[in-house]
Design an enzyme around this catalytic site. Sequence first.
Site, mmCIF file in Angstrom:
data_model
loop_
_atom_site.group_PDB
_atom_site.id
_atom_site.type_symbol
_atom_site.label_atom_id
_atom_site.label_comp_id
_atom_site.label_asym_id
_atom_site.label_seq_id
_atom_site.Cartn_x
_atom_site.Cartn_y
_atom_site.Cartn_z
ATOM 1 N N HIS A 94 -2.234 6.858 -4.844
ATOM 2 C CA HIS A 94 -3.225 6.022 -4.163
ATOM 3 C C HIS A 94 -4.447 6.881 -3.876
ATOM 4 O O HIS A 94 -4.360 7.869 -3.146
ATOM 5 C CB HIS A 94 -2.649 5.466 -2.864
ATOM 6 C CG HIS A 94 -3.586 4.580 -2.102
ATOM 7 N ND1 HIS A 94 -3.220 3.928 -0.941
ATOM 8 C CD2 HIS A 94 -4.886 4.221 -2.315
ATOM 9 C CE1 HIS A 94 -4.239 3.221 -0.490
ATOM 10 N NE2 HIS A 94 -5.269 3.391 -1.307
ATOM 11 N N HIS A 127 -14.586 12.804 -15.718
ATOM 12 C CA HIS A 127 -13.982 12.911 -17.050
ATOM 13 C C HIS A 127 -12.662 13.689 -17.050
ATOM 14 O O HIS A 127 -12.454 14.639 -16.308
ATOM 15 C CB HIS A 127 -14.967 13.583 -18.011
ATOM 16 C CG HIS A 127 -15.260 15.016 -17.644
ATOM 17 N ND1 HIS A 127 -14.504 16.072 -18.097
ATOM 18 C CD2 HIS A 127 -16.210 15.556 -16.846
ATOM 19 C CE1 HIS A 127 -14.987 17.205 -17.615
ATOM 20 N NE2 HIS A 127 -16.025 16.915 -16.849
ATOM 21 N N ILE A 184 -9.313 8.822 2.522
ATOM 22 C CA ILE A 184 -10.672 8.274 2.496
ATOM 23 C C ILE A 184 -11.693 9.409 2.492
ATOM 24 O O ILE A 184 -11.644 10.327 3.320
ATOM 25 C CB ILE A 184 -10.902 7.360 3.710
ATOM 26 C CG1 ILE A 184 -10.061 6.083 3.578
ATOM 27 C CG2 ILE A 184 -12.379 6.997 3.873
ATOM 28 C CD1 ILE A 184 -10.111 5.209 4.806
ATOM 29 N N GLY A 192 0.788 -1.230 0.000
ATOM 30 C CA GLY A 192 0.000 0.000 0.000
ATOM 31 C C GLY A 192 0.814 1.271 0.000
ATOM 32 O O GLY A 192 0.369 2.297 -0.518
#
Length: 207
Positions: A138, A129, A159, A63
Site C-alpha cells: 500500500h 521509472h 502518507i 485497506g
Amino acid sequence: MFYLIGAGGHAKVILEILEDQMELIGGLVDTNNTITQLLDYPVTKGLEDIYRIEEDKVIVSIGANHIRKIITDRSKNKYRYGRLVHSKAIVSSRSSIGVGTVIMPGVVINTGVSIGEHCIINTSTSIDHDCYVGDFAHLSPNSTLAGNVQVGEGAHIGIGASIIPGIKIGKWATIGAGAVIIRDVPDFAVVIGVPGKVIRYNNTYGE
C-alpha cells in the site's frame, strides 16, 4: 460486473472508481451484519450469494494489507479478480499492474514500473521509472518513489513519504508518514523520521 469484499471507507473510493470507469457494480459483502448498504449499493454477508458468473470480477476493498492477503490466500482460484485504474491517473503503457490492484486518481506511474497483485496505489502517489512494488503493498497518498525503488510484499508506505533512487524496502515493512528513506529498509522494519530510522519490527504480515 464487479463485486467488492469489504464495505468500509476504502470501498467507497473503489466504488467511485468503478463509477468513473462506468463498470457495473453487483454489490458488496462484509462480515459486519449491521452494514446493509454503502453509498447506493447493497451489502450482503456472503459473496457466494451474489457472485454467479465466471466473467464477473472481484476486488478486495480492504485497506489492511495482511487482511487482503489472508482473504485472497483463502480464496485461491475461487474468484476472478479485476484491476482498476481511475481515469485521472497517468499510467505508462510500458508498466504492468497485477490483478486486484487499485490505482487512485492523481497517481503517476512511469515507464518500466511493475506493480504486483492486490496493491493499493493511493491518491497522488508518484512512482518513477523501473520501480517494483510487491503484492499486497500500500502506497499512501502523496508518497513518492524515485527511480529503481523496490518495495517488498505487504509493505506500507506512509502518507507523504519519499524514497530516493535505488532503495529496497523489505517485505511487510512500514514507512511512517513524511519519512525520507535514504537507506535500504529490512523486512518487517518500522521506519520513521528524516532521514528514516528503524524504531522497531513488525510481526508477521506487518501487524
